[in-house]
Design a protein around this motif. Structure first.
Motif, PDB file in Angstrom:
ATOM      1  N   LYS A  67      38.169  30.868 -25.857  1.00  0.00           N
ATOM      2  CA  LYS A  67      37.424  31.581 -24.824  1.00  0.00           C
ATOM      3  C   LYS A  67      38.210  31.559 -23.540  1.00  0.00           C
ATOM      4  O   LYS A  67      38.129  32.539 -22.779  1.00  0.00           O
ATOM      5  N   ALA A  74      38.654  45.189 -25.310  1.00  0.00           N
ATOM      6  CA  ALA A  74      37.703  43.905 -24.426  1.00  0.00           C
ATOM      7  C   ALA A  74      38.497  42.840 -23.854  1.00  0.00           C
ATOM      8  O   ALA A  74      38.071  42.148 -22.908  1.00  0.00           O
ATOM      9  N   THR A  75      39.832  42.502 -24.066  1.00  0.00           N
ATOM     10  CA  THR A  75      40.558  41.280 -23.660  1.00  0.00           C
ATOM     11  C   THR A  75      41.683  41.900 -23.085  1.00  0.00           C
ATOM     12  O   THR A  75      42.984  41.276 -23.368  1.00  0.00           O
ATOM     13  N   CYS A 114      41.420  31.725 -23.035  1.00  0.00           N
ATOM     14  CA  CYS A 114      42.754  32.661 -22.886  1.00  0.00           C
ATOM     15  C   CYS A 114      42.766  33.960 -21.789  1.00  0.00           C
ATOM     16  O   CYS A 114      43.311  33.896 -21.130  1.00  0.00           O
ATOM     17  N   PHE A 115      41.691  34.741 -22.020  1.00  0.00           N
ATOM     18  CA  PHE A 115      41.826  35.972 -21.457  1.00  0.00           C
ATOM     19  C   PHE A 115      41.348  35.813 -19.951  1.00  0.00           C
ATOM     20  O   PHE A 115      42.282  36.260 -19.337  1.00  0.00           O
ATOM     21  N   PRO A 116      40.496  34.983 -19.466  1.00  0.00           N
ATOM     22  CA  PRO A 116      39.967  34.880 -18.205  1.00  0.00           C
ATOM     23  C   PRO A 116      41.256  34.265 -17.430  1.00  0.00           C
ATOM     24  O   PRO A 116      41.787  34.511 -16.241  1.00  0.00           O
ATOM     25  N   PRO A 169      35.296  38.641 -28.232  1.00  0.00           N
ATOM     26  CA  PRO A 169      36.575  38.792 -28.233  1.00  0.00           C
ATOM     27  C   PRO A 169      37.160  38.628 -29.599  1.00  0.00           C
ATOM     28  O   PRO A 169      36.807  37.662 -30.345  1.00  0.00           O
ATOM     29  N   TRP A 204      45.000  42.878 -25.113  1.00  0.00           N
ATOM     30  CA  TRP A 204      45.631  41.697 -25.706  1.00  0.00           C
ATOM     31  C   TRP A 204      44.843  40.965 -26.744  1.00  0.00           C
ATOM     32  O   TRP A 204      43.760  40.530 -26.459  1.00  0.00           O
ATOM     33  N   ASN A 257      44.241  37.030 -17.330  1.00  0.00           N
ATOM     34  CA  ASN A 257      43.739  37.945 -16.505  1.00  0.00           C
ATOM     35  C   ASN A 257      43.940  37.732 -15.135  1.00  0.00           C
ATOM     36  O   ASN A 257      44.206  38.694 -14.345  1.00  0.00           O
ATOM     37  N   TYR A 260      42.042  45.574 -28.885  1.00  0.00           N
ATOM     38  CA  TYR A 260      41.876  44.419 -28.209  1.00  0.00           C
ATOM     39  C   TYR A 260      41.514  44.872 -26.636  1.00  0.00           C
ATOM     40  O   TYR A 260      41.868  44.236 -25.557  1.00  0.00           O
TER      41      TYR A 260
END
Lengths: 162, 162
Positions: free
Chosen positions: A141, A120-121, A143-145, A23, A124, A148, A118
């Motif tokens: 790592k 892929a995330t 942040c996104f999960p 990301p 954002w 989401n 962005y």
């Protein structure tokens, strides 16, 4: 010669694979964020033990106020975090321990909306700065999960305080 | 006729005495305060159980940043208070009860600096609005004596968060 060509090809493939898989994070502090308008506050107890404010650039503020979802490209949300410190000064006046105020800054986090860059995330770009420096990518790592899980609000946890 | 004259004189004297003794409060919400820049946050535990943000107009922000004391006339500081509510939504994602966010608004308070108009209360006009309406004057009597304990910072408790 053949070996060198193969090696170069491998390097190119690896670089490409790395670019598309990892990301992208925001690595530069958005200019002028301390002058942005106020969205809300929050207090995280437990290990974080923080108090902070969430500010937004003009695109963000307009979107929050008009409840625009998804947030448009150009939206930037800033979260300024501090230690959740008791205020001896205030407690003395109140005559009891009740007042908590920002202590030392812990970090500043940003979410930058760019649905292409962005993709892929979730559109954002995430950022954490500690003492003005970007946090190591390895620490980013989650942040996104985590964000989401707030799909219904386009990955944004914060609500606008009236 | 003599009796009426005396009565009128008494009324005039009473009105004058009342004007000079009662502190003046701010009774109109300053325009545009929700667009002002952010100064700090606070959490009051105990009975207040509030979380809030302190915003300032441009005169206030400049004074806070430049550490100007006393605050110049024209300074307006706004404190927006809300219930300190657990966020079920955030706690679910965190997997534990740790997150507190603004609940229903409780009040909005202002301090307006006008060293002439509000000379009787340290140069500050105080205001509390609940649901957009000014709180009863009787409930405002504590503002000045309490803030007056913060003489070293010109009656302002809040510090600017970096």
């Amino acid at each position: 010669m053949k070996r060198i060509t193969l090696l170069l090809a491998a390097v190119v493939i690896l670089a490409y694979a790395d670019d598309s898989a990892a990301p992208l994070f925001v690595t530069k502090i958005p200019a002028g964020y301390r002058d942005w308008k106020w969205i809300s506050v929050s207090h995280e107890a437990g290990k974080l033990n923080s108090i902070g404010a969430v500010l937004g650039n003009d695109v963000a503020i307009k979107a929050f106020r008009e409840k625009t979802l998804p947030y448009p490209d150009g939206t930037i949300i800033a979260a300024l975090h501090y230690g959740h410190d008791p205020s001896a000064e205030n407690n003395k006046v109140f005559g009891q321990a009740q007042s908590f105020v920002p202590g030392a800054p812990t970090n500043i986090q940003f979410m930058v909306k760019d649905s292409t860059k962005y993709a892929a995330t979730g559109g954002w770009g995430f950022a954490t700065f500690v003492d003005g420096k970007p946090a190591p990518a390895a620490s980013m790592k989650g942040c996104f999960p985590c964000h989401n899980q707030a799909k219904a609000s386009d990955l944004v946890f914060t609500h606008y305080a009236p």
